[in-house]
Design an enzyme around this catalytic site. Structure first.
Site, PDB file in Angstrom:
ATOM      1  N   THR A 267       1.463 -21.482 -37.602  1.00 21.60           N
ATOM      2  CA  THR A 267       1.118 -22.655 -38.398  1.00 21.60           C
ATOM      3  C   THR A 267       0.582 -23.723 -37.456  1.00 21.60           C
ATOM      4  O   THR A 267       0.477 -23.516 -36.237  1.00 21.60           O
ATOM      5  CB  THR A 267       2.356 -23.177 -39.126  1.00 21.60           C
TER       6      THR A 267
ATOM      7  N   ASP B 216      10.752 -39.580 -47.339  1.00 19.22           N
ATOM      8  CA  ASP B 216      11.010 -39.635 -45.908  1.00 19.22           C
ATOM      9  C   ASP B 216      12.446 -39.156 -45.738  1.00 19.22           C
ATOM     10  O   ASP B 216      13.394 -39.836 -46.169  1.00 19.22           O
ATOM     11  CB  ASP B 216      10.852 -41.068 -45.407  1.00 19.22           C
ATOM     12  N   VAL B 217      12.631 -37.992 -45.139  1.00 17.63           N
ATOM     13  CA  VAL B 217      13.967 -37.380 -45.105  1.00 17.63           C
ATOM     14  C   VAL B 217      14.969 -38.170 -44.281  1.00 17.63           C
ATOM     15  O   VAL B 217      16.181 -37.903 -44.359  1.00 17.63           O
ATOM     16  CB  VAL B 217      13.906 -35.922 -44.589  1.00 17.63           C
TER      17      VAL B 217
ATOM     18  N   VAL C 204       5.669 -18.931 -35.747  1.00 18.00           N
ATOM     19  CA  VAL C 204       4.683 -18.607 -36.771  1.00 18.00           C
ATOM     20  C   VAL C 204       3.425 -19.422 -36.461  1.00 18.00           C
ATOM     21  O   VAL C 204       3.520 -20.599 -36.101  1.00 18.00           O
ATOM     22  CB  VAL C 204       5.223 -18.958 -38.175  1.00 18.00           C
TER      23      VAL C 204
ATOM     24  N   LYS D 296      17.980 -28.157 -33.595  1.00 20.53           N
ATOM     25  CA  LYS D 296      18.098 -26.972 -34.446  1.00 20.53           C
ATOM     26  C   LYS D 296      19.451 -26.284 -34.259  1.00 20.53           C
ATOM     27  O   LYS D 296      19.981 -25.674 -35.197  1.00 20.53           O
ATOM     28  CB  LYS D 296      16.943 -26.012 -34.159  1.00 20.53           C
TER      29      LYS D 296
ATOM     30  N   ASP E 177       7.819 -34.722 -49.738  1.00 22.43           N
ATOM     31  CA  ASP E 177       7.093 -34.845 -48.473  1.00 22.43           C
ATOM     32  C   ASP E 177       6.604 -36.274 -48.315  1.00 22.43           C
ATOM     33  O   ASP E 177       6.510 -37.024 -49.304  1.00 22.43           O
ATOM     34  CB  ASP E 177       5.894 -33.879 -48.466  1.00 22.43           C
TER      35      ASP E 177
ATOM     36  N   TYR F  67      14.182 -30.389 -29.338  1.00 24.13           N
ATOM     37  CA  TYR F  67      13.972 -29.634 -30.572  1.00 24.13           C
ATOM     38  C   TYR F  67      15.033 -28.538 -30.693  1.00 24.13           C
ATOM     39  O   TYR F  67      15.658 -28.362 -31.747  1.00 24.13           O
ATOM     40  CB  TYR F  67      12.573 -29.035 -30.560  1.00 24.13           C
TER      41      TYR F  67
END
Length: 264
Positions: free
Chosen positions: A195, A62-63, A193, A162, A39, A158
């Protein structure tokens, strides 16, 4: 998910410092796996990793950084003694009407959600394939979204990213099979969800005038969901544990909806 035993398995979970990623890491540990959290949150990540127990760790990642991925996987293998599971969970969602899109926000979602996942698959393959640093095959689980299967307002880019994760998953599974890597690749489509990201989306679509209030937005999601409720972190995490296990050994190149039926 106590009925599935991942004892001896070694996993890397991106975006594991909070939210769904943290839940996935905890579920994998509960099933017996050892986990490294990857992360950018250098404050939260080590604390979560410490709470997971002695067989876990944290690496900064950092992906979107190719070299960062190489270093993170090398460190994870050093911590865990190998690598069997990579969960590409890290993602961002920036709500916007199409008429108000900003190129910087579009690029950020493309970079994190799509490029980040692609690089995760790349480095998982390099580590897990024969001759790699881990070299015993394994599993990649990518996190897409129910947004890839429905037309929900305010999340066009987004949703597109995806959908791209889904396509990446299927091509990656085919390449792995054709080239004898021994790595299964699947993705999941989580529903909404509550979150921080989910709550933020509800607030944002209300702010944009798409719904009268965040509560109305959440109600609309529930109304579209045959199970009649929002998802829970454990719902999504259990699906990751399942796909990572031998119980899913003949499941490859697919997207698993974990959305209560919302995207059917």
């Amino acid at each position: 998910m106590a009925q599935i035993d991942l004892t001896g398995r070694r996993a890397l979970v991106t975006g594991g410092a909070q939210g769904l990623g943290e839940g996935m890491a905890r579920a994998l540990v509960a099933a017996g796996a050892s986990v490294v959290i990857a992360d950018v949150q250098d404050d939260l990540g080590p604390k979560v990793a410490e709470s997971l127990g002695n067989n876990s760790g944290f690496v900064h990642l950092d992906v979107t950084d190719d070299n960062g991925w190489a270093a993170a996987v090398e460190k994870a293998i050093g911590i865990l003694g190998g690598l069997d599971i990579v969960v590409n969970n890290a993602g961002v969602e920036i709500t916007s009407l199409i008429v108000d899109l900003e190129s910087s926000a579009v690029r950020k979602m493309l970079d994190v959600n799509l490029l980040g996942t692609a690089l995760g698959i790349k480095h998982a393959f390099r580590a897990m394939r024969p001759g790699g640093a881990a070299g015993s095959g394994g599993v990649v689980v990518n996190v897409a979204s129910v947004a890839a299967t429905i037309a929900f307002p305010g999340i066009s880019i987004y949703s597109a990213t995806k959908s791209g994760v889904d396509r990446l998953t299927r091509v990656a599974a085919m390449e792995s099979g054709k080239l004898g890597y021994g790595v299964r690749v699947n993705c999941i489509y989580p529903g909404l969800v509550p979150t921080a990201m989910g709550a933020g989306l509800a607030n944002d679509v209300a702010r944009l005038g798409l719904f009268g209030s965040p509560e109305e937005a959440v109600g609309a999601v529930v109304e579209l969901t045959p199970c009649g409720r929002l998802g829970e972190v454990s719902d999504i995490a259990d699906a990751v544990v399942f796909l990572s296990s031998d119980a899913a050994c003949f499941i490859n190149g697919v997207g698993l909806p974990v959305d209560g039926g919302m995207g059917m």
